[in-house]
Design an enzyme around this catalytic site. Structure first.
Site, PDB file in Angstrom:
ATOM      1  N   PRO A 111       0.841  -1.205   0.000  1.00 30.50           N
ATOM      2  CA  PRO A 111       0.000   0.000   0.000  1.00 30.50           C
ATOM      3  C   PRO A 111       0.875   1.254   0.000  1.00 30.50           C
ATOM      4  CG  PRO A 111      -0.589  -1.485   1.812  1.00 30.50           C
ATOM      5  CD  PRO A 111       0.614  -2.072   1.147  1.00 30.50           C
ATOM      6  N   ASP A 162      14.841   2.500   5.131  1.00 31.56           N
ATOM      7  CA  ASP A 162      13.916   1.866   4.174  1.00 31.56           C
ATOM      8  C   ASP A 162      14.659   1.272   2.976  1.00 31.56           C
ATOM      9  OD1 ASP A 162      12.041   2.876   5.878  1.00 31.56           O
ATOM     10  OD2 ASP A 162      10.776   3.746   4.331  1.00 31.56           O
TER      11      ASP A 162
HETATM   12  O1  PMV Z   1       8.348   6.411   5.980  1.00 31.64           O
HETATM   13  P1  PMV Z   1       7.982   5.601   7.202  1.00 31.64           P
HETATM   14  O2  PMV Z   1       6.617   5.885   7.685  1.00 31.64           O
HETATM   15  O3  PMV Z   1       8.279   4.155   7.069  1.00 31.64           O
HETATM   16  O4  PMV Z   1       8.886   6.138   8.420  1.00 31.64           O
HETATM   17  C1  PMV Z   1      10.261   6.176   8.339  1.00 31.64           C
HETATM   18  C2  PMV Z   1      10.851   6.077   9.705  1.00 31.64           C
HETATM   19  C3  PMV Z   1      11.262   7.369  10.378  1.00 31.64           C
HETATM   20  O5  PMV Z   1      12.127   6.984  11.441  1.00 31.64           O
HETATM   21  C4  PMV Z   1      10.057   8.093  10.949  1.00 31.64           C
HETATM   22  C5  PMV Z   1      12.003   8.316   9.461  1.00 31.64           C
HETATM   23  C6  PMV Z   1      13.326   7.754   8.974  1.00 31.64           C
HETATM   24  O6  PMV Z   1      13.807   8.286   7.961  1.00 31.64           O
HETATM   25  O7  PMV Z   1      13.906   6.846   9.585  1.00 31.64           O
END
Ligand code: PMV
Length: 331
Positions: A111, A162
């Protein structure tokens, strides 16, 4: 002898959940992220027209660009969804400019905008597919860092978690500048509830920054506690102790609440889930909406999903060991 060149390649990369440490990771604390078995896919193929043609079917976007580095680069800042994808293309084209036109087809099971790392998975699979098509032989670290550049366009100042997890797969213990792959043997079944409340990572990262700037000493202690949670969580995850992991998730959720990223609507859903006697429940990612992750006794997964499905979008997932993967090659 003629070199055998590829005509078409499909790459995929997984989405992720953050089990522990979101937000605190931006300030140098450790976090644990886990790749999940929902993936983004990119097919890159050579075409006869001298152009870069991009089709992103989930968002109903199709666009053609001239095969010209400067012309493509000038578009990047003006295009919200295409910009980061174009950035992946130009970073590859700077290493090897294609002689033929290229078509990219992008689709995703993850999603969008829900905190499950869809933008990073798309960036990693785009860079991965182009790397394969142009036979660049970039390492997984190089692919991850090119995807990171495009993540900066989406999120402002991302920690890099990520793109790292999407490239490598599995579970990682992550601190800025250091990534340790974890040895997780068990399946780690997780339920994901999508609140369907749209939120923007950069907005919530900014909110936490405001609070941190207003109260540095207190917030530093919160981030240190999260660091300890991730350290403990690492041992528990490697041993597969689900109940204790759940307990740590609950403590981490309390600290996320203190950081101000649990809105009343999100807290209401979390409290409802707590009443079902799960091992642990917390926000995953930036908060403010997006997704909530639930760890429970594996024997109760069906029952808990059934109870929550009445009012929410809920799906069951588990650890994906595969990071960037080549799905198909046509010569
Ligand atoms: O983009 P998300 O919702 O998966 O959040 C990333 C995680 C945070 O720690 C909030 C930001 C980061 O860059 O690590």
């Amino acid at each position: 002898m003629l070199a055998i060149t590829l005509k078409e390649i499909t790459a995929s990369a997984p989405g992720k959940i953050i089990l522990f440490g979101e937000h605190a990771v931006v300030y140098g604390s450790a976090a644990i992220a886990m790749a999940i078995n929902l993936r983004s896919f990119v097919t890159a193929k050579f075409i006869s027209e001298k152009q870069l043609s991009i089709h992103a079917k989930d968002v109903h976007l199709s666009q053609e660009f001239p095969l010209d580095l400067e012309a493509i680069e000038s578009k990047i800042p003006h295009l919200k969804i295409m910009g980061p994808i174009l950035n992946c293309c130009t970073s590859i084209f700077k290493k090897k400019f294609p002689e033929n036109g290229i078509e990219l087809k992008i689709w995703s099971q993850i999603p969008l905008g829900a905190g499950l790392g869809s933008s990073a998975a798309i960036a990693v699979s785009t860079v991965g597919a182009l790397n394969g098509l142009l036979e660049l032989n970039l390492s997984i670290e190089e692919i991850s860092s090119l995807a990171f550049e495009s993540e900066c366009l989406v999120h402002g100042t991302p920690s890099g978690i990520d793109n790292t997890i999407s490239s490598h797969g599995g579970a990682v213990y992550y601190k800025k500048g250091s990534v340790k792959r974890m040895d997780v043997r068990s399946k780690i079944p997780i339920l994901i509830l999508d609140t369907k409340i749209k939120r923007k990572t950069s907005f919530w990262v900014g909110k936490v920054k405001e609070k941190y700037n207003a109260n540095r000493q207190v917030f530093s202690l919160i981030f240190q506690s999260v660091d300890k949670i991730s350290l403990k969580g690492r041992q528990l995850l490697e041993r597969g102790y689900l109940k204790d992991l759940g307990e740590l998730m609950n403590v981490n959720q309390g600290l996320l609440d203190a950081m101000g990223v649990a809105t009343p609507e999100v807290s209401k859903i979390i409290n409802k889930i707590r009443k079902l006697n799960v091992f642990g429940v917390k926000i995953t990612g930036a908060g403010g909406g997006g997704c909530i992750i639930i760890l429970c006794d594996p024997r109760r997964i069906k029952d808990i999903s059934r109870q929550l499905r009445k009012d929410h979008d809920i799906f069951s997932t588990s650890l994906s060991r595969d990071g960037l993967k080549i799905e198909k090659m046509v010569r």
